[in-house]
Design a protein around this motif. Structure first.
Motif, mmCIF file in Angstrom:
data_model
loop_
_atom_site.group_PDB
_atom_site.id
_atom_site.type_symbol
_atom_site.label_atom_id
_atom_site.label_comp_id
_atom_site.label_asym_id
_atom_site.label_seq_id
_atom_site.Cartn_x
_atom_site.Cartn_y
_atom_site.Cartn_z
ATOM 1 N N SER A 85 -39.938 -1.196 25.257
ATOM 2 C CA SER A 85 -39.980 0.004 26.104
ATOM 3 C C SER A 85 -38.829 0.948 25.771
ATOM 4 O O SER A 85 -38.975 2.166 25.874
ATOM 5 C CB SER A 85 -39.955 -0.379 27.584
ATOM 6 N N ASP A 86 -37.677 0.394 25.360
ATOM 7 C CA ASP A 86 -36.552 1.250 24.965
ATOM 8 C C ASP A 86 -36.869 2.015 23.683
ATOM 9 O O ASP A 86 -36.439 3.158 23.514
ATOM 10 C CB ASP A 86 -35.282 0.415 24.772
ATOM 11 N N LEU A 87 -37.612 1.378 22.790
ATOM 12 C CA LEU A 87 -38.015 2.076 21.558
ATOM 13 C C LEU A 87 -38.956 3.230 21.884
ATOM 14 O O LEU A 87 -38.877 4.292 21.268
ATOM 15 C CB LEU A 87 -38.675 1.108 20.582
ATOM 16 N N LEU A 88 -39.831 3.013 22.871
ATOM 17 C CA LEU A 88 -40.742 4.085 23.279
ATOM 18 C C LEU A 88 -39.977 5.287 23.809
ATOM 19 O O LEU A 88 -40.350 6.435 23.552
ATOM 20 C CB LEU A 88 -41.726 3.581 24.342
ATOM 21 N N VAL A 89 -38.910 5.024 24.546
ATOM 22 C CA VAL A 89 -38.106 6.106 25.117
ATOM 23 C C VAL A 89 -37.261 6.779 24.034
ATOM 24 O O VAL A 89 -37.112 7.998 24.026
ATOM 25 C CB VAL A 89 -37.199 5.560 26.251
ATOM 26 N N PRO A 123 -49.100 3.750 20.126
ATOM 27 C CA PRO A 123 -49.746 3.130 18.961
ATOM 28 C C PRO A 123 -48.935 3.279 17.670
ATOM 29 O O PRO A 123 -48.911 2.366 16.841
ATOM 30 C CB PRO A 123 -51.087 3.865 18.853
ATOM 31 N N THR A 124 -48.256 4.408 17.511
ATOM 32 C CA THR A 124 -47.442 4.621 16.315
ATOM 33 C C THR A 124 -46.247 3.676 16.310
ATOM 34 O O THR A 124 -45.939 3.064 15.276
ATOM 35 C CB THR A 124 -46.982 6.089 16.225
ATOM 36 N N ILE A 125 -45.582 3.542 17.449
ATOM 37 C CA ILE A 125 -44.454 2.600 17.558
ATOM 38 C C ILE A 125 -44.943 1.191 17.242
ATOM 39 O O ILE A 125 -44.315 0.453 16.480
ATOM 40 C CB ILE A 125 -43.829 2.641 18.971
ATOM 41 N N SER A 126 -46.083 0.810 17.814
ATOM 42 C CA SER A 126 -46.641 -0.527 17.573
ATOM 43 C C SER A 126 -46.930 -0.746 16.097
ATOM 44 O O SER A 126 -46.688 -1.829 15.559
ATOM 45 C CB SER A 126 -47.909 -0.737 18.396
ATOM 46 N N HIS A 127 -47.461 0.263 15.445
ATOM 47 C CA HIS A 127 -47.767 0.184 14.016
ATOM 48 C C HIS A 127 -46.487 -0.068 13.208
ATOM 49 O O HIS A 127 -46.448 -0.947 12.337
ATOM 50 C CB HIS A 127 -48.457 1.476 13.559
ATOM 51 N N HIS A 128 -45.437 0.705 13.498
ATOM 52 C CA HIS A 128 -44.173 0.531 12.780
ATOM 53 C C HIS A 128 -43.574 -0.849 13.043
ATOM 54 O O HIS A 128 -43.088 -1.510 12.119
ATOM 55 C CB HIS A 128 -43.180 1.623 13.174
ATOM 56 N N ILE A 129 -43.614 -1.290 14.279
ATOM 57 C CA ILE A 129 -43.060 -2.604 14.613
ATOM 58 C C ILE A 129 -43.843 -3.703 13.906
ATOM 59 O O ILE A 129 -43.254 -4.669 13.418
ATOM 60 C CB ILE A 129 -43.038 -2.812 16.142
ATOM 61 N N VAL A 146 -36.691 2.872 9.543
ATOM 62 C CA VAL A 146 -35.259 2.675 9.304
ATOM 63 C C VAL A 146 -34.477 2.982 10.582
ATOM 64 O O VAL A 146 -33.568 2.232 10.966
ATOM 65 C CB VAL A 146 -34.757 3.538 8.124
ATOM 66 N N LEU A 147 -34.838 4.042 11.277
ATOM 67 C CA LEU A 147 -34.166 4.370 12.536
ATOM 68 C C LEU A 147 -34.374 3.280 13.584
ATOM 69 O O LEU A 147 -33.460 2.980 14.362
ATOM 70 C CB LEU A 147 -34.657 5.720 13.071
ATOM 71 N N MET A 148 -35.540 2.665 13.603
ATOM 72 C CA MET A 148 -35.790 1.560 14.532
ATOM 73 C C MET A 148 -34.881 0.371 14.224
ATOM 74 O O MET A 148 -34.352 -0.270 15.132
ATOM 75 C CB MET A 148 -37.251 1.124 14.478
ATOM 76 N N LEU A 149 -34.690 0.082 12.944
ATOM 77 C CA LEU A 149 -33.779 -0.996 12.564
ATOM 78 C C LEU A 149 -32.345 -0.667 12.969
ATOM 79 O O LEU A 149 -31.606 -1.544 13.430
ATOM 80 C CB LEU A 149 -33.863 -1.257 11.058
ATOM 81 N N ILE A 150 -31.959 0.583 12.824
ATOM 82 C CA ILE A 150 -30.619 0.998 13.231
ATOM 83 C C ILE A 150 -30.443 0.809 14.733
ATOM 84 O O ILE A 150 -29.409 0.304 15.198
ATOM 85 C CB ILE A 150 -30.341 2.454 12.797
ATOM 86 N N GLU A 151 -31.452 1.172 15.508
ATOM 87 C CA GLU A 151 -31.391 0.966 16.956
ATOM 88 C C GLU A 151 -31.314 -0.521 17.291
ATOM 89 O O GLU A 151 -30.549 -0.930 18.164
ATOM 90 C CB GLU A 151 -32.599 1.601 17.655
ATOM 91 N N ALA A 152 -32.107 -1.318 16.593
ATOM 92 C CA ALA A 152 -32.098 -2.767 16.839
ATOM 93 C C ALA A 152 -30.745 -3.377 16.479
ATOM 94 O O ALA A 152 -30.313 -4.349 17.107
ATOM 95 C CB ALA A 152 -33.218 -3.443 16.049
#
Length: 96
Positions: free
Chosen positions: A34-38, A45-51, A19-25
Motif C-alpha cells: 500500500s505504501d508503494l501505491l501511495v 495493476p501497473t504496480i502489481s506488474h512491476h512487483i 529501480v525506484l521501487m527497489l530504492i524505496e524498498a
C-alpha cells in the motif's frame, strides 16, 4: 549467477519505476504494498506488474502479514549480481 540470470535481472532493472521501487524498498526492512501505491503515481495493476517482475527475478521478496503484503530487497540476488559484475570488472585487460 549465470548469464541467463544476469540478462533477466538486467531487463528487470531496465525500467525506471522498478529501480525506484527497489530504492524505496532499500530504505526500510519491509515496505508495504500500500505504501508503494501511495509513493508512485501508477495504477494498482501497473504496480502489481512491476512487483511481479521484481519478485520473479528475486530482486524483491514478498511476504504476507495477514491482509498486508510486504516487500523487501532480495539481498541474495543483489549479492549475486554484485559478484557477477565484479567478475566482469576483474576480467578487463590490464594496461601497461
Amino acid at each position: 549467477m549465470e548469464l541467463k540470470d544476469f540478462i533477466r535481472v538486467s531487463k528487470a532493472l531496465s525500467d525506471h519505476n522498478r529501480v525506484l521501487m527497489l530504492i524505496e524498498a532499500a530504505k526500510q526492512e519491509w515496505i508495504e504494498y500500500s505504501d508503494l501505491l501511495v509513493t508512485f503515481n501508477l495504477s494498482q495493476p501497473t504496480i502489481s506488474h512491476h512487483i511481479k517482475i521484481l519478485r520473479d527475478t528475486g530482486l524483491l521478496v514478498i511476504k504476507k502479514d495477514g491482509a498486508r503484503i510486504k516487500c523487501s530487497l532480495g539481498y541474495q540476488v543483489i549479492d549475486e549480481l554484485n559478484s557477477y559484475l565484479q567478475e566482469l570488472v576483474n576480467q578487463r585487460p590490464r594496461r601497461s
